[in-house]
Design a protein around this motif. Structure first.
Motif, PDB file in Angstrom:
ATOM      1  N   THR A  69       0.820  -1.222   0.000  1.00 15.23           N
ATOM      2  CA  THR A  69       0.000   0.000   0.000  1.00 15.23           C
ATOM      3  C   THR A  69       0.850   1.267   0.000  1.00 15.23           C
ATOM      4  O   THR A  69       0.307   2.368   0.079  1.00 15.23           O
ATOM      5  N   GLY A  70       2.170   1.145  -0.076  1.00  9.81           N
ATOM      6  CA  GLY A  70       3.044   2.308  -0.029  1.00  9.81           C
ATOM      7  C   GLY A  70       3.383   2.847  -1.403  1.00  9.81           C
ATOM      8  O   GLY A  70       2.799   2.470  -2.424  1.00  9.81           O
ATOM      9  N   SER A  71       4.355   3.766  -1.422  1.00  9.36           N
ATOM     10  CA  SER A  71       4.843   4.346  -2.673  1.00  9.36           C
ATOM     11  C   SER A  71       6.181   5.007  -2.405  1.00  9.36           C
ATOM     12  O   SER A  71       6.647   5.088  -1.262  1.00  9.36           O
ATOM     13  N   LYS A  72       6.784   5.508  -3.452  1.00  7.87           N
ATOM     14  CA  LYS A  72       8.079   6.176  -3.365  1.00  7.87           C
ATOM     15  C   LYS A  72       8.060   7.356  -2.407  1.00  7.87           C
ATOM     16  O   LYS A  72       9.086   7.699  -1.803  1.00  7.87           O
ATOM     17  N   GLU A  73       6.906   7.992  -2.240  1.00 11.18           N
ATOM     18  CA  GLU A  73       6.807   9.150  -1.348  1.00 11.18           C
ATOM     19  C   GLU A  73       7.065   8.797   0.106  1.00 11.18           C
ATOM     20  O   GLU A  73       7.336   9.691   0.921  1.00 11.18           O
ATOM     21  N   ASP A  74       6.999   7.516   0.449  1.00 15.55           N
ATOM     22  CA  ASP A  74       7.290   7.097   1.823  1.00 15.55           C
ATOM     23  C   ASP A  74       8.728   7.417   2.223  1.00 15.55           C
ATOM     24  O   ASP A  74       9.052   7.458   3.414  1.00 15.55           O
ATOM     25  N   LEU A 108      -8.343  -6.131   3.400  1.00 15.18           N
ATOM     26  CA  LEU A 108      -8.281  -5.309   2.201  1.00 15.18           C
ATOM     27  C   LEU A 108      -8.387  -6.169   0.953  1.00 15.18           C
ATOM     28  O   LEU A 108      -9.121  -5.838   0.006  1.00 15.18           O
ATOM     29  N   ARG A 109      -7.680  -7.298   0.946  1.00 18.56           N
ATOM     30  CA  ARG A 109      -7.751  -8.218  -0.201  1.00 18.56           C
ATOM     31  C   ARG A 109      -9.176  -8.685  -0.433  1.00 18.56           C
ATOM     32  O   ARG A 109      -9.681  -8.650  -1.567  1.00 18.56           O
ATOM     33  N   ASP A 110      -9.857  -9.088   0.626  1.00 17.03           N
ATOM     34  CA  ASP A 110     -11.219  -9.601   0.487  1.00 17.03           C
ATOM     35  C   ASP A 110     -12.184  -8.507   0.048  1.00 17.03           C
ATOM     36  O   ASP A 110     -13.085  -8.744  -0.773  1.00 17.03           O
ATOM     37  N   ALA A 111     -12.002  -7.302   0.590  1.00 13.55           N
ATOM     38  CA  ALA A 111     -12.889  -6.197   0.219  1.00 13.55           C
ATOM     39  C   ALA A 111     -12.749  -5.847  -1.257  1.00 13.55           C
ATOM     40  O   ALA A 111     -13.743  -5.579  -1.950  1.00 13.55           O
ATOM     41  N   LYS A 119     -13.587   2.318   4.504  1.00  9.92           N
ATOM     42  CA  LYS A 119     -12.586   1.848   5.457  1.00  9.92           C
ATOM     43  C   LYS A 119     -11.336   2.728   5.530  1.00  9.92           C
ATOM     44  O   LYS A 119     -11.005   3.261   6.595  1.00  9.92           O
ATOM     45  N   LEU A 120     -10.637   2.876   4.421  1.00 12.33           N
ATOM     46  CA  LEU A 120      -9.321   3.512   4.466  1.00 12.33           C
ATOM     47  C   LEU A 120      -9.407   4.991   4.842  1.00 12.33           C
ATOM     48  O   LEU A 120      -8.606   5.485   5.649  1.00 12.33           O
ATOM     49  N   GLY A 121     -10.354   5.702   4.274  1.00  4.60           N
ATOM     50  CA  GLY A 121     -10.520   7.110   4.608  1.00  4.60           C
ATOM     51  C   GLY A 121     -10.855   7.332   6.073  1.00  4.60           C
ATOM     52  O   GLY A 121     -10.180   8.111   6.754  1.00  4.60           O
ATOM     53  N   PRO A 122     -11.914   6.669   6.593  1.00  8.03           N
ATOM     54  CA  PRO A 122     -12.218   6.819   8.011  1.00  8.03           C
ATOM     55  C   PRO A 122     -11.051   6.426   8.928  1.00  8.03           C
ATOM     56  O   PRO A 122     -10.840   7.047   9.970  1.00  8.03           O
ATOM     57  N   ASP A 123     -10.283   5.408   8.539  1.00 12.89           N
ATOM     58  CA  ASP A 123      -9.119   5.022   9.341  1.00 12.89           C
ATOM     59  C   ASP A 123      -8.082   6.143   9.386  1.00 12.89           C
ATOM     60  O   ASP A 123      -7.469   6.407  10.425  1.00 12.89           O
ATOM     61  N   MET A 153      -0.579  -9.001  -3.876  1.00 11.58           N
ATOM     62  CA  MET A 153       0.484  -8.713  -2.925  1.00 11.58           C
ATOM     63  C   MET A 153       0.080  -9.103  -1.508  1.00 11.58           C
ATOM     64  O   MET A 153       0.916  -9.564  -0.720  1.00 11.58           O
ATOM     65  N   ALA A 154      -1.200  -8.933  -1.177  1.00  8.23           N
ATOM     66  CA  ALA A 154      -1.665  -9.335   0.157  1.00  8.23           C
ATOM     67  C   ALA A 154      -1.463 -10.822   0.360  1.00  8.23           C
ATOM     68  O   ALA A 154      -1.052 -11.267   1.445  1.00  8.23           O
ATOM     69  N   GLY A 155      -1.741 -11.609  -0.671  1.00  4.69           N
ATOM     70  CA  GLY A 155      -1.512 -13.038  -0.568  1.00  4.69           C
ATOM     71  C   GLY A 155      -0.050 -13.366  -0.356  1.00  4.69           C
ATOM     72  O   GLY A 155       0.304 -14.247   0.450  1.00  4.69           O
TER      73      GLY A 155
END
Length: 290
Positions: free
Chosen positions: A48-53, A157-160, A173-177, A206-208
């Protein structure tokens, strides 16, 4: 949409694309003042990341005369995905992508850093071609599959994403979190944009991989010993993904340099950027003196 201030690039950093034998990869490239005098470094983000991390450490890492590149893996944020090819997101295939990017940064070997899931991916690159690497850093990563609450979140996340769109997952999910975590508005804006541009198929596959990856510490030990490859295990003292004790034990097995970042959790490049950057620079310089 204007760029959030926290994502404004330092003068030494630019957004660009690297074209490789395995496709195009979006990167942040940080260049020192004058010609690079040291071996380049390649930084690989996590799930879930990116180069900006890595944005908080890039400028500091260039100060000794080093070219530093942070990348989006296949399907992450600004790197195109391959939604019709789930095998492209297997750890071995992603590791081959890393080697292709490293080759573009050559001809000299690169200092390779993998954060979290990126550590499992970069490990595959090291196992496949250790001569392409000048040193290897596992940042907030572990010996194998992630477990506990982090594994539960990845699985959810994978299942959703199997039944909902990325926009729905963000709204539900992600926004409220992100709001509950107290993230400021500009950060939430960036996270939303990044989520919506990330390939859902990539996140699913990737989750798997993240939750089933085997322990390959013994394999890594042998390869690093045979290649005389310096290795470092760096993690925050409060890491809530892989237990710090597990990472410390992995470092002992690898006979690796171990660095614990005070006041940091799972993202030391953001939570303690100066300390993290100096630890990386010291390790890389030491590796080059060898």
């Amino acid at each position: 949409m204007s760029t959030p201030r926290f994502l404004e690039l330092p003068p030494v950093v630019r957004r660009t694309t690297l074209r490789t034998t395995r496709g195009e990869f979006a990167v942040l490239e940080a260049l020192p003042v004058g010609e690079p005098e040291r071996q380049p470094a390649l930084l690989v983000p996590g799930y879930t990341g990116s180069k900006e991390d890595f944005l908080g450490i890039l400028q500091t890492l260039t100060r000794v005369g080093r070219r530093v590149v942070a990348m989006d893996m296949r399907g992450q944020y600004e790197t195109p995905g391959t939604p019709d090819d789930p095998d492209a997101y297997r750890i071995a295939a992603l590791g081959a992508d890393i080697l292709a990017v490293a080759e573009r940064l050559g001809p000299e070997p690169v200092h390779l850093v993998g954060h979290s899931f990126g550590g499992l991916v970069t490990r595959e690159a090291v196992l496949a071609e250790p001569t392409a690497v000048a040193s290897f850093t596992l940042m907030s990563s572990g010996p194998g599959a992630i477990t506990g609450r982090s594994a539960e979140r990845a699985t959810m996340l994978r299942d959703a994403l199997g039944v909902l769109s990325m926009n729905d997952v963000w709204e539900i999910k992600l926004g409220p979190d992100a709001v509950a975590a107290g993230q400021p508005g500009p950060v939430i804006s960036f996270l939303r944009g990044r989520s919506l541009r990330t390939c859902p198929r990539g996140l699913i596959e990737m989750a798997g991989e993240l939750t089933t990856a085997p322990d390959k510490v013994e394999d890594l030990c042998k390869v690093c010993d045979d290649a005389d490859l310096p290795i470092m295990v760096l993690f925050g003292e409060d890491d809530d993904a892989w237990d710090p004790r597990v990472q410390a034990a992995m470092a002992d097995k690898l006979d690796a340099v171990r660095v614990v970042i005070p006041g940091a959790a799972h993202s030391p490049a953001w939570e303690a950027p100066e300390t993290t950057a100096h630890a990386l620079t010291d390790f890389w310089n030491s590796a080059e003196r060898r």
